[in-house]
Enzyme design. Structure first.
Site, PDB file in Angstrom:
ATOM      1  CB  SER A   1      -0.865  -0.014   1.264  1.00 27.40           C
ATOM      2  OG  SER A   1      -1.416   1.253   1.500  1.00 27.40           O
TER       3      SER A   1
ATOM      4  CE1 TYR B   1      -3.852  -2.860   4.597  1.00 19.38           C
ATOM      5  CE2 TYR B   1      -3.392  -0.523   4.358  1.00 19.38           C
ATOM      6  CZ  TYR B   1      -3.696  -1.743   3.787  1.00 19.38           C
ATOM      7  OH  TYR B   1      -3.856  -1.862   2.433  1.00 19.38           O
TER       8      TYR B   1
END
Ligand SMILES: NC(=O)c1ccc[n+]([C@@H]2O[C@H](COP(=O)([O-])OP(=O)(O)OC[C@H]3O[C@@H](n4cnc5c(N)ncnc54)[C@H](OP(=O)(O)O)[C@@H]3O)[C@@H](O)[C@H]2O)c1
Length: 229
Positions: free
Chosen positions: A132, A148
């Site tokens: 990401s 995350y």
């Protein structure tokens, strides 16, 4: 040429679109993996897609992967697309949140790769790890994403380390750090946020990258985003 392609996290979002796109070429044999086999069942109507239950949040990811891959002679492409996003203030993160984030996003990915490498070592293959923008050094960060985004940074680092270890083989590995794409994950984490690209558009890019980029790059961590920085 016939390609065997494993897509982890194929039941919804970007992974589901990847299965649809890559199965259009009937020469490709797709292994679609996820926990939610009910969602995967739609793919049973496609003759070149095999569905398999697969859970990255277990102690037996490598063994499960080896079982799924045991009858395949070789794997050409492995797309580690599955991901878990916990959005919580840092002090509210439980040990379970942290462990699950790292198990699904990092350890499970590494163990899937351990299961796949024996099927790639002779013929060569492309491992594509999906990270990401939040895990890409120097980008804008978002409060609530420390479990995350740090786990996604680890996936990027893993890519570089794996690339070094396998640099003298035919295995290539790269990492894509995605910007926002309109998926269930995004909607659950940031309700109402409108991403600039659809799941299908992002999957189209990843599909093309997975099929071709190993010819030109190895061990690369690539930001895929319309936003700056
Ligand atoms: N959408 C975005 O804006 C965005 C941005 C940056 C990066 N990404 C990354 O892109 C990837 C795909 O994201 P997405 O938005 O398409 O997410 P999504 O809609 O939540 O889909 C995630 C997929 O991962 C699978 N998965 C989750 N936990 C799993 C587990 N324990 N074992 C096996 N599979 C599991 C899910 O299937 P089951 O629940 O059926 O197992 C699902 O198929 C993820 O790695 C995500 O971190 C997405």
């Amino acid at each position: 040429m016939r390609k065997t392609i494993v897509i982890v996290g194929a039941s919804r979002g970007i992974g589901r679109e990847l299965v649809k796109i890559l199965s259009q070429d009937k020469n490709n044999l797709i292994f679609a993996l996820a926990r939610n086999t009910k969602s995967l069942e739609d793919f049973n109507q496609l003759e070149n897609v095999q569905i398999h239950p697969f859970d990255l949040n277990t102690d037996s990811v490598r063994v499960s992967g080896e079982k799924i891959f045991q009858n395949i002679s070789s794997i050409d492409i492995l797309i580690n697309n599955a991901g878990k996003l916990v959005n919580k203030p840092f002090l509210e993160l439980s040990k379970e949140d942290l462990e699950e984030s790292y198990q699904v996003n990092v350890i499970g990915v590494m163990e899937t790769v351990q299961a796949a490498i024996p099927k790639m070592i002779e013929t060569g293959g492309h491992i594509v790890n999906i990270s990401s923008m939040g895990g890409f050094q120097g980008t804008v960060k978002f409060a609530g994403l420390s479990a995350y985004s740090t786990s996604k940074a680890a996936v990027a680092s893993f890519t570089e380390l794996l690339a070094e270890e396998y640099k003298d083989t035919k295995i290539k590995v790269n990492c894509l750090c995605l910007g926002s794409a309109q998926t269930e994950m995004l909607e659950e984490a940031f309700p109402g946020f409108q991403a600039p690209v659809s799941a299908h558009q992002m999957a189209s890019y990843i599909a093309d990258f997975s099929l071709n980029a190993h010819q030109w790059m190895h061990g690369r961590i690539i930001p895929v985003s319309l936003t700056t920085p």
